[in-house]
Design a protein around this motif. Structure first.
Motif, short mmCIF file in Angstrom:
data_model
loop_
_atom_site.label_atom_id
_atom_site.label_comp_id
_atom_site.label_asym_id
_atom_site.label_seq_id
_atom_site.Cartn_x
_atom_site.Cartn_y
_atom_site.Cartn_z
N PHE A 1 -15.45 -16.45 -6.05
CA PHE A 1 -14.41 -15.46 -6.26
C PHE A 1 -15.12 -14.10 -6.22
CE2 PHE A 1 -12.00 -12.71 -9.25
CZ PHE A 1 -10.92 -12.50 -8.42
N PRO A 2 -14.68 -13.21 -5.29
CA PRO A 2 -15.45 -11.99 -5.05
C PRO A 2 -14.75 -10.69 -5.46
CG PRO A 2 -14.26 -12.61 -3.07
CD PRO A 2 -13.75 -13.48 -4.19
N PRO A 3 -14.55 -10.44 -6.74
CA PRO A 3 -13.87 -9.20 -7.13
C PRO A 3 -14.74 -7.98 -6.92
CG PRO A 3 -14.70 -10.29 -9.09
CD PRO A 3 -14.97 -11.22 -7.93
N GLU A 4 -14.11 -6.88 -6.55
CA GLU A 4 -14.83 -5.61 -6.55
C GLU A 4 -14.65 -5.03 -7.96
OE1 GLU A 4 -13.73 -2.72 -3.59
OE2 GLU A 4 -15.22 -1.30 -4.36
N HIS B 1 -5.48 -8.45 -11.69
CA HIS B 1 -4.04 -8.58 -11.86
C HIS B 1 -3.62 -9.99 -11.44
CE1 HIS B 1 -3.93 -8.01 -7.55
NE2 HIS B 1 -4.34 -6.75 -7.64
N HIS C 1 -4.90 -11.42 -8.26
CA HIS C 1 -6.25 -11.98 -8.36
C HIS C 1 -6.20 -13.38 -8.97
CE1 HIS C 1 -7.39 -7.58 -8.36
NE2 HIS C 1 -8.10 -8.06 -7.35
N LYS D 1 -4.07 -15.58 -8.52
CA LYS D 1 -3.76 -16.54 -7.46
C LYS D 1 -5.03 -16.92 -6.68
CE LYS D 1 -0.92 -17.38 -3.41
NZ LYS D 1 0.27 -17.04 -2.62
N ALA D 2 -5.84 -15.91 -6.38
CA ALA D 2 -7.10 -16.18 -5.67
C ALA D 2 -8.05 -16.99 -6.55
CB ALA D 2 -7.75 -14.87 -5.24
N THR E 1 -7.55 -13.60 1.48
CA THR E 1 -6.14 -13.38 1.78
C THR E 1 -5.95 -13.00 3.27
OG1 THR E 1 -6.54 -11.33 0.57
CG2 THR E 1 -5.17 -12.96 -0.49
N PHE F 1 -7.46 -10.59 6.06
CA PHE F 1 -8.80 -10.77 6.62
C PHE F 1 -8.82 -11.66 7.86
CE2 PHE F 1 -9.66 -9.39 2.27
CZ PHE F 1 -10.48 -8.32 2.54
N PHE G 1 -5.14 -17.24 2.94
CA PHE G 1 -3.81 -17.61 2.42
C PHE G 1 -3.04 -16.33 2.10
CE2 PHE G 1 -6.56 -17.35 -1.32
CZ PHE G 1 -5.79 -16.53 -2.15
N ARG H 1 -1.04 -13.38 0.15
CA ARG H 1 -1.17 -12.64 -1.11
C ARG H 1 0.01 -12.90 -2.01
NH1 ARG H 1 -4.86 -8.32 -0.51
NH2 ARG H 1 -4.17 -7.28 -2.41
N LEU H 2 -0.19 -12.71 -3.29
CA LEU H 2 0.91 -12.74 -4.23
C LEU H 2 1.43 -11.31 -4.37
CD1 LEU H 2 0.70 -14.42 -7.73
CD2 LEU H 2 1.88 -12.29 -7.38
N MET I 1 0.82 -3.77 -6.99
CA MET I 1 -0.38 -4.56 -7.21
C MET I 1 -1.61 -3.84 -6.66
SD MET I 1 0.20 -7.63 -8.57
CE MET I 1 1.23 -8.79 -7.69
N SER I 2 -1.39 -2.75 -5.92
CA SER I 2 -2.57 -2.10 -5.35
C SER I 2 -3.37 -1.43 -6.47
CB SER I 2 -2.14 -1.09 -4.28
OG SER I 2 -2.64 0.19 -4.59
N LYS I 3 -4.67 -1.60 -6.39
CA LYS I 3 -5.53 -1.04 -7.45
C LYS I 3 -5.42 0.47 -7.51
CE LYS I 3 -9.19 -4.36 -7.51
NZ LYS I 3 -10.50 -4.53 -6.90
P1 ATP Z 1 -7.08 -3.58 -3.65
O1 ATP Z 1 -6.95 -3.84 -2.19
O2 ATP Z 1 -5.80 -3.26 -4.34
O3 ATP Z 1 -8.19 -2.64 -3.99
P2 ATP Z 1 -8.54 -5.98 -3.59
O4 ATP Z 1 -7.72 -7.02 -2.98
O5 ATP Z 1 -9.49 -5.31 -2.67
O6 ATP Z 1 -7.55 -4.95 -4.29
P3 ATP Z 1 -10.68 -7.31 -4.87
O7 ATP Z 1 -11.32 -7.10 -6.18
O8 ATP Z 1 -11.49 -7.05 -3.66
O9 ATP Z 1 -9.33 -6.49 -4.85
O10 ATP Z 1 -10.09 -8.79 -4.79
C1 ATP Z 1 -10.86 -9.93 -5.07
C2 ATP Z 1 -10.21 -11.14 -4.45
O11 ATP Z 1 -8.87 -11.26 -4.92
C3 ATP Z 1 -10.14 -11.01 -2.95
O12 ATP Z 1 -10.59 -12.25 -2.39
C4 ATP Z 1 -8.70 -10.78 -2.65
O13 ATP Z 1 -8.33 -11.34 -1.44
C5 ATP Z 1 -7.99 -11.44 -3.83
N1 ATP Z 1 -6.71 -10.80 -4.09
C6 ATP Z 1 -6.52 -9.49 -4.39
N2 ATP Z 1 -5.20 -9.23 -4.50
C7 ATP Z 1 -4.54 -10.39 -4.29
C8 ATP Z 1 -3.16 -10.78 -4.26
N3 ATP Z 1 -2.19 -9.90 -4.49
N4 ATP Z 1 -2.86 -12.07 -4.00
C9 ATP Z 1 -3.83 -12.96 -3.78
N5 ATP Z 1 -5.14 -12.68 -3.79
C10 ATP Z 1 -5.51 -11.40 -4.03
#
Ligand code: ATP
Ligand code: MG
Ligand code: MG
Length: 559
Positions: free
Chosen positions: A30-33, A39, A42, A44-45, A228, A231, A265, A267-268, A275-277
């Motif tokens: 799981f690769p969060p920035e 949220h 995330h 869901k991922a 998601t 990509f 897959f 996005r939720l 949901m945008s950061k």
């Molecule tokens: P933003 O685009 O709003 O900055 P992000 O998607 O870039 O958010 P990350 O921290 O990079 O945020 O996300 C980590 C993981 O969570 C990624 O693999 C991303 O695809 C997944 N993810 C983020 N938002 C969603 C979503 N709404 N539904 C499903 N997976 C998500």
């Protein structure tokens, strides 16, 4: 694990397992920035990444995708760890993309030496203008064929404190006519002088997402890199960079199965929220909400504070499933999952949110009785607690009508109702103030009608909750509505801030709750009987109880 059908992702994983790929090993990440809070998207991922690993006895690691120091910090790292644990998942290792800066640098140098990358000294605007369109080829950069030695020297310069941000970038030399725009000499490195949360000021040139993600997966031995749908068009480039990496590693079969496979897959997206950061940051920074964990936020910490259980969040994600098509998910479905789960685990308590006095005129003044209350009737082995009964009670104002229609089964003069866990009472009248507002209701109790007694068995349609006026606690209740007024704020042409619901938070300072609630903590799931699910808020102090309304008992938005 419950029996359920496999998602398409799991089907692809099983195909790979059947082919013997990666020696049967399953490794996800799981690769969060670390540039914000997690949220429900995330979540869901997370459920997918950890779920696949669990299902196939593999491992899921965390990898903080920290390649852009401008918005990243350790506060986010800590909270992300906390939220994933709360959801109930256990990671294998914790990695950081920044751990690979050295390796990525060496790989970039190898690419330059191979003639596969060059330093472009044009501005971002010039580069963008040369990209072309999906149907027309792009224009090659004037720097595209510069000598390798020159690019190598400039790449070193890029990484010095003297390098000017935006003055140059490193680009892959791929294909300016490729219909996939990501192949038109994508940027690999750019200059950023903001200190990094882990590497400080060591680096001045940072890799782009596309030049870090797949490589990090490869370095770690990820077998399935699940992400998601946005990509999908990046996947050929992801694979291309891994091909080059394998070539550099000296692998003579660059296309063998020892490589991560990217699977995408949907996005939720949730109704009535964003949901945008970037937008969530704005809501917090400009104080439209009270922090990331504001119970109106779609963040994991907001949901936790509001009183959602991890099981209910996971249940919702299971219910919506994983597909190849983006959709807008109804928040009512999430709330239904919350109700279903909390019904099983919440402790039933009494709280009066819109109080009016009820005096039991034939009950002795000063007398009290401790009545037994079952914590959860859904649980056979439920514990019990006691609630004090006395002459002076609070009941809900809406539970009384002076001139009641026939079908009104609550309190009205001349009618009997049952007081939950206590007696059957007969309403005898009410008292009004000069303006005609009801300020007190009177009733007489039947001393033989306490639960368990013979007189309790007669048919009485209504059962009301109550608290004893002299044996209760005053509390604040925070009630939440949709944060936005429109179903899909992100699709609206107006600025999302104009779509905020000004009534998304209502504070009720005159709520009376039974004494037992003084012992409760945030994290304890409560049902205020006949009203909804609630949780103690961490803002509570010893003399000021605060509860968040998690969700009502019924879907009041249903049409
Ligand atoms: P933003 O685009 O709003 O900055 P992000 O998607 O870039 O958010 P990350 O921290 O990079 O945020 O996300 C980590 C993981 O969570 C990624 O693999 C991303 O695809 C997944 N993810 C983020 N938002 C969603 C979503 N709404 N539904 C499903 N997976 C998500
Ligand atoms: Mg991201
Ligand atoms: Mg993003």
């Amino acid at each position: 694990e419950e029996k359920r059908s496999l998602s398409f992702v799991e089907q692809l994983v099983e195909e790979d397992l059947a082919k013997g790929k990666n020696g049967g090993r399953i490794q996800t990440r799981f690769p969060p920035e670390p540039n914000g809070y997690l949220h429900i998207g995330h979540a869901k991922a997370i459920c997918m990444d950890f779920g696949v690993a669990e299902h196939y006895n593999g491992i899921c690691n965390l990898r903080f995708d920290d390649t852009n120091p401008s918005k990243e910090n350790n506060e986010y790292v800590e909270n992300i760890l906390n939220d994933i644990s709360w959801l109930g998942f256990k990671w294998g290792n914790i990695y950081y993309a920044s751990d690979y800066f050295e390796k990525l640098w060496d790989f970039a140098v190898w690419m330059i030496k191979k003639g596969l990358a060059y330093i472009d000294e044009q501005s971002a605007e010039e580069i963008a203008a040369q990209k072309g369109t999906p149907t027309t080829a792009g224009t090659p950069s004037p720097y595209r064929d510069r000598p390798i030695e020159e690019s190598l020297a400039l790449f070193e310069q890029m990484n010095t404190p003297e390098a000017v941000e935006g003055s140059m970038v490193l680009r892959a030399k791929l294909d300016m006519a490729n219909p996939n725009m990501h192949f038109r000499d994508p940027i690999m490195y750019r200059i950023i002088h903001i200190p990094h949360h882990r590497t400080g000021t060591k680096w001045n040139a940072y890799p782009m997402y596309d030049f870090a993600h797949g490589q990090s997966d490869y370095f770690e031995g990820v077998t399935h890199s699940i992400c998601t749908l946005e990509f999908v068009p990046h996947r050929p480039l992801y694979d291309k960079f891994v091909d080059f990496l394998k070539e550099m590693d000296g692998s003579d079969t660059p296309l063998d199965d020892n490589r991560p496979r990217q699977i995408e897959f949907n996005r939720l997206n949730l109704t009535y929220t964003v949901m945008s950061k970037r937008k969530l940051h704005q809501l917090v920074d400009e104080h439209f909400v009270n922090g990331w964990d504001d119970p109106r936020m779609p963040t994991i910490c907001g949901m936790r504070r509001r009183g959602y259980s991890p099981e209910s969040v996971r249940g919702f994600i299971d219910a919506i499933g994983y597909t190849k098509f983006d959709a807008l998910n109804d928040v009512a479905l999430l709330e239904a999952s919350v109700r279903e789960d909390l019904n099983k685990r919440a402790t039933r308590v009494s709280a009066v949110v819109n109080p009016v006095k009820l005096v039991i005129t034939n009950y002795p003044e000063g007398q009290t009785e401790e009545m037994e209350a079952i914590d959860n009737p859904e649980d056979e082995n439920s514990a019990k607690h006691t609630i004090t009964f006395s002459k002076n009670l609070w009941i809900e104002r809406d539970d009384f009508m002076e001139d009641a229609p026939k079908k009104f089964f609550r309190m009205a003069p001349g009618k009997e109702v049952r007081l939950k866990n206590a007696y059957i009472v007969m309403c005898t009248g009410c008292t009004k103030d000069a303006e005609g507002n009801i300020i007190e209701i009177q009733a007489e109790y039947d001393a033989n009608s306490k639960s368990g007694m013979e007189g309790a068995n007669r048919k009485v349609k209504g059962t009301l909750h109550w608290v004893s006026a002299d044996h209760c606690l005053k509390a604040e209740v925070r009630e939440y509505d949709r944060l936005f007024n429109v179903e899909n704020p992100s699709a609206d042409e107006r600025d999302f801030l104009e779509l905020l619901n000004p009534e998304s938070l209502k504070i009720n300072n005159e709520v009376y709750v039974e004494k037992y609630l003084a012992e409760k903590k945030p994290g304890d799931y409560l049902q205020f009987q006949r009203i909804g699910y609630f949780m103690l808020d961490p803002d509570t102090t010893s003399d000021h109880l605060i509860f968040n309304k998690t969700v009502g008992l019924k879907d009041t938005w249903a049409k």
